[in-house]
Design a protein around this motif. Structure first.
Motif, PDB file in Angstrom:
ATOM      1  N   GLN A  32       0.823  -1.203   0.000  1.00 22.05           N
ATOM      2  CA  GLN A  32       0.000   0.000   0.000  1.00 22.05           C
ATOM      3  C   GLN A  32       0.864   1.263   0.000  1.00 22.05           C
ATOM      4  O   GLN A  32       0.609   2.214  -0.760  1.00 22.05           O
ATOM      5  N   VAL A  33       1.888   1.272   0.839  1.00 20.23           N
ATOM      6  CA  VAL A  33       2.784   2.428   0.881  1.00 20.23           C
ATOM      7  C   VAL A  33       3.538   2.556  -0.432  1.00 20.23           C
ATOM      8  O   VAL A  33       3.714   3.661  -0.968  1.00 20.23           O
ATOM      9  N   ASP A  34       3.975   1.443  -0.985  1.00 22.96           N
ATOM     10  CA  ASP A  34       4.717   1.471  -2.237  1.00 22.96           C
ATOM     11  C   ASP A  34       3.877   2.063  -3.357  1.00 22.96           C
ATOM     12  O   ASP A  34       4.384   2.800  -4.210  1.00 22.96           O
ATOM     13  N   PHE A 135      -5.078  12.080   4.932  1.00 25.61           N
ATOM     14  CA  PHE A 135      -4.811  10.890   5.738  1.00 25.61           C
ATOM     15  C   PHE A 135      -5.253   9.675   4.934  1.00 25.61           C
ATOM     16  O   PHE A 135      -6.439   9.503   4.661  1.00 25.61           O
ATOM     17  N   VAL A 136      -4.292   8.833   4.543  1.00 21.45           N
ATOM     18  CA  VAL A 136      -4.626   7.684   3.696  1.00 21.45           C
ATOM     19  C   VAL A 136      -4.901   6.482   4.598  1.00 21.45           C
ATOM     20  O   VAL A 136      -4.004   5.753   5.013  1.00 21.45           O
ATOM     21  N   ARG A 187      -8.768   9.699   2.828  1.00 15.37           N
ATOM     22  CA  ARG A 187      -8.879   9.085   1.509  1.00 15.37           C
ATOM     23  C   ARG A 187      -8.273   7.684   1.541  1.00 15.37           C
ATOM     24  O   ARG A 187      -7.626   7.296   2.495  1.00 15.37           O
ATOM     25  N   THR A 188      -8.520   6.934   0.467  1.00 14.69           N
ATOM     26  CA  THR A 188      -7.963   5.593   0.324  1.00 14.69           C
ATOM     27  C   THR A 188      -6.787   5.635  -0.640  1.00 14.69           C
ATOM     28  O   THR A 188      -6.598   6.606  -1.375  1.00 14.69           O
ATOM     29  N   ALA A 195      -6.678   5.202  -8.868  1.00 13.50           N
ATOM     30  CA  ALA A 195      -7.282   3.941  -9.247  1.00 13.50           C
ATOM     31  C   ALA A 195      -8.809   3.970  -9.109  1.00 13.50           C
ATOM     32  O   ALA A 195      -9.528   3.281  -9.807  1.00 13.50           O
ATOM     33  N   THR A 196      -9.280   4.802  -8.169  1.00 14.87           N
ATOM     34  CA  THR A 196     -10.721   4.997  -7.974  1.00 14.87           C
ATOM     35  C   THR A 196     -10.993   6.479  -7.858  1.00 14.87           C
ATOM     36  O   THR A 196     -10.333   7.172  -7.060  1.00 14.87           O
TER      37      THR A 196
END
Length: 202
Positions: A32-34, A135-136, A187-188, A195-196
């Protein structure tokens, strides 16, 4: 030149040395971080890596033990600073603000470990300093969190068995509620990387 930065907080081997790591809320944190790092680099955003250290403590955060390093799979490239903090937030005991000011950065995206501790605290301080914070949430990690009355010597089994323990999912949700609309935009990874589309969560 982009005026934004991604701050990766405490995604370090120290946490993997703790038994509670088996119950991490986001075991896929490196991927996820990558994804966030790749997207930031493509945009020309600054990537800042932050590690937490507690020198002389004899804990997994003591640099002398060798665990205060990024988890394998995450590698800074030239021009990406790596800072070492001794406070919960990434500002107080580092020159992060100086780096951001010199680069003219006002928009910060944060991710890392732990959701409600170092990542949330950095988000709150960053907001108070005038940064636009993102903030992810699914690029953060937290763990089952014991009630304040449970002894600090409690085992993982005792923490998990205690009905007062909050799950990682509950901790993440509480953090989202506390930050959204006050200190940050939540956010995601998909939203941040494109991607979304924003607002298209199911």
């Amino acid at each position: 030149m982009s005026r934004a930065a991604l701050v990766v907080i405490d995604v370090q081997e120290s946490f993997r040395q703790r038994p509670i790591w088996a119950h991490a809320s986001q075991p896929d944190i490196v991927r996820q971080v990558d994804r966030l790092v790749d997207a930031a680099r493509r945009r020309g955003d600054l990537v800042v890596w932050v590690l937490h250290a507690e020198p002389g403590s004899g804990t997994v955060f003591d640099p002398a033990l060798g665990h205060v390093r990024l988890i394998e799979g995450l590698t800074p490239v030239a021009g990406e600073p790596t800072l070492v903090k001794t406070s919960h937030n990434a500002f107080t005991t580092t020159n992060l603000q100086q780096i951001l000011t010199m680069a003219g950065i006002r928009d910060l995206t944060v991710c890392g470990i732990r959701t409600e501790q170092c990542v949330e605290t950095t988000t709150r301080v960053g907001c108070d300093l005038g940064y636009e914070m993102t903030f992810v949430t699914d690029a953060t990690v937290t763990f089952p969190t014991p009630h304040r009355d449970l002894p600090p010597t409690a085992t993982v089994e005792e923490i998990l068995a205690d009905p007062r323990t909050l799950s990682g999912e509950e901790m993440t949700a509480r953090t989202e509620y506390a930050l959204a609309g006050r200190f940050a935009t939540v956010r995601t990874v998909d939203e941040v990387t494109g991607a979304t589309p924003v607002g298209a969560r199911s």
